[in-house]
Design a protein around this motif. Structure first.
Motif, PDB file in Angstrom:
ATOM      1  N   MET A  21       9.660 -55.891   5.142  1.00  0.00           N
ATOM      2  CA  MET A  21       9.112 -54.877   5.999  1.00  0.00           C
ATOM      3  C   MET A  21       8.296 -54.268   7.051  1.00  0.00           C
ATOM      4  O   MET A  21       9.418 -53.019   7.951  1.00  0.00           O
ATOM      5  N   ASN A  22       7.869 -55.428   7.523  1.00  0.00           N
ATOM      6  CA  ASN A  22       7.193 -55.113   8.388  1.00  0.00           C
ATOM      7  C   ASN A  22       8.022 -55.474   9.528  1.00  0.00           C
ATOM      8  O   ASN A  22       7.867 -55.043  11.382  1.00  0.00           O
ATOM      9  N   VAL A  23       9.042 -56.381   9.637  1.00  0.00           N
ATOM     10  CA  VAL A  23       9.905 -56.583  10.428  1.00  0.00           C
ATOM     11  C   VAL A  23      11.480 -55.315  10.836  1.00  0.00           C
ATOM     12  O   VAL A  23      11.494 -55.149  11.929  1.00  0.00           O
ATOM     13  N   LYS A  24      11.677 -54.353   9.528  1.00  0.00           N
ATOM     14  CA  LYS A  24      12.270 -54.049   9.890  1.00  0.00           C
ATOM     15  C   LYS A  24      12.349 -52.219  10.792  1.00  0.00           C
ATOM     16  O   LYS A  24      12.678 -51.638  11.336  1.00  0.00           O
ATOM     17  N   LYS A  25      10.642 -52.385  10.079  1.00  0.00           N
ATOM     18  CA  LYS A  25       9.747 -50.779  11.451  1.00  0.00           C
ATOM     19  C   LYS A  25       9.634 -51.873  12.618  1.00  0.00           C
ATOM     20  O   LYS A  25      10.333 -50.849  13.328  1.00  0.00           O
ATOM     21  N   THR A  26       9.333 -52.987  12.713  1.00  0.00           N
ATOM     22  CA  THR A  26       9.188 -52.911  13.848  1.00  0.00           C
ATOM     23  C   THR A  26      10.830 -53.165  15.205  1.00  0.00           C
ATOM     24  O   THR A  26      10.453 -52.682  16.252  1.00  0.00           O
ATOM     25  N   LEU A  27      11.654 -53.409  14.146  1.00  0.00           N
ATOM     26  CA  LEU A  27      13.225 -53.538  15.138  1.00  0.00           C
ATOM     27  C   LEU A  27      13.568 -52.198  15.316  1.00  0.00           C
ATOM     28  O   LEU A  27      14.416 -51.334  16.226  1.00  0.00           O
ATOM     29  N   VAL A  48      11.770 -49.455  15.649  1.00  0.00           N
ATOM     30  CA  VAL A  48      10.541 -48.843  16.453  1.00  0.00           C
ATOM     31  C   VAL A  48      11.315 -48.746  17.897  1.00  0.00           C
ATOM     32  O   VAL A  48      11.702 -48.445  19.031  1.00  0.00           O
ATOM     33  N   LEU A  49      11.653 -50.548  17.977  1.00  0.00           N
ATOM     34  CA  LEU A  49      12.207 -50.903  19.696  1.00  0.00           C
ATOM     35  C   LEU A  49      13.510 -50.682  19.742  1.00  0.00           C
ATOM     36  O   LEU A  49      13.528 -50.006  21.204  1.00  0.00           O
ATOM     37  N   ALA A  50      14.310 -49.822  18.548  1.00  0.00           N
ATOM     38  CA  ALA A  50      15.585 -49.262  19.028  1.00  0.00           C
ATOM     39  C   ALA A  50      15.984 -48.596  19.925  1.00  0.00           C
ATOM     40  O   ALA A  50      16.487 -47.625  20.464  1.00  0.00           O
TER      41      ALA A  50
END
Length: 84
Positions: free
Chosen positions: A1-7, A9-11
């Motif tokens: 879940m945190n990986v999706k949010k991080t990606l 935000v980066l995008a």
């Protein structure tokens, strides 16, 4: 879940970065020099709308549509039959 949010935000952080191109036009030097000047006027008709912001709002609206975690619910039913 945190990986999706991080990606996500980066995008979104990389979206407004300008694209840069380099022109490496290496030609052999000659004795003749030709110089041409061209003036180009570019007109854009956007009617006052910046479509990039509309796209970002659309992506922000889709962020809440991620699938929720599935919760299993178990139900036990017992039936008692009494003779008549």
């Amino acid at each position: 879940m945190n990986v999706k949010k991080t990606l996500l935000v980066l995008a979104l952080a990389a979206a407004p970065m300008p694209a840069l191109a380099q022109d490496t036009n290496d030609t052999a030097s000659t004795d003749t020099t030709t110089q041409t000047t061209t003036t180009t006027t570019e007109t854009r008709d956007r009617d006052g709308m910046d479509w990039g912001w509309l796209g970002l709002l659309g992506l922000a609206g889709l962020a809440g549509l991620s699938r929720p975690k599935h919760t299993a619910v178990h139900t036990t039913t017992t039936t008692n039959h009494t003779p008549r």
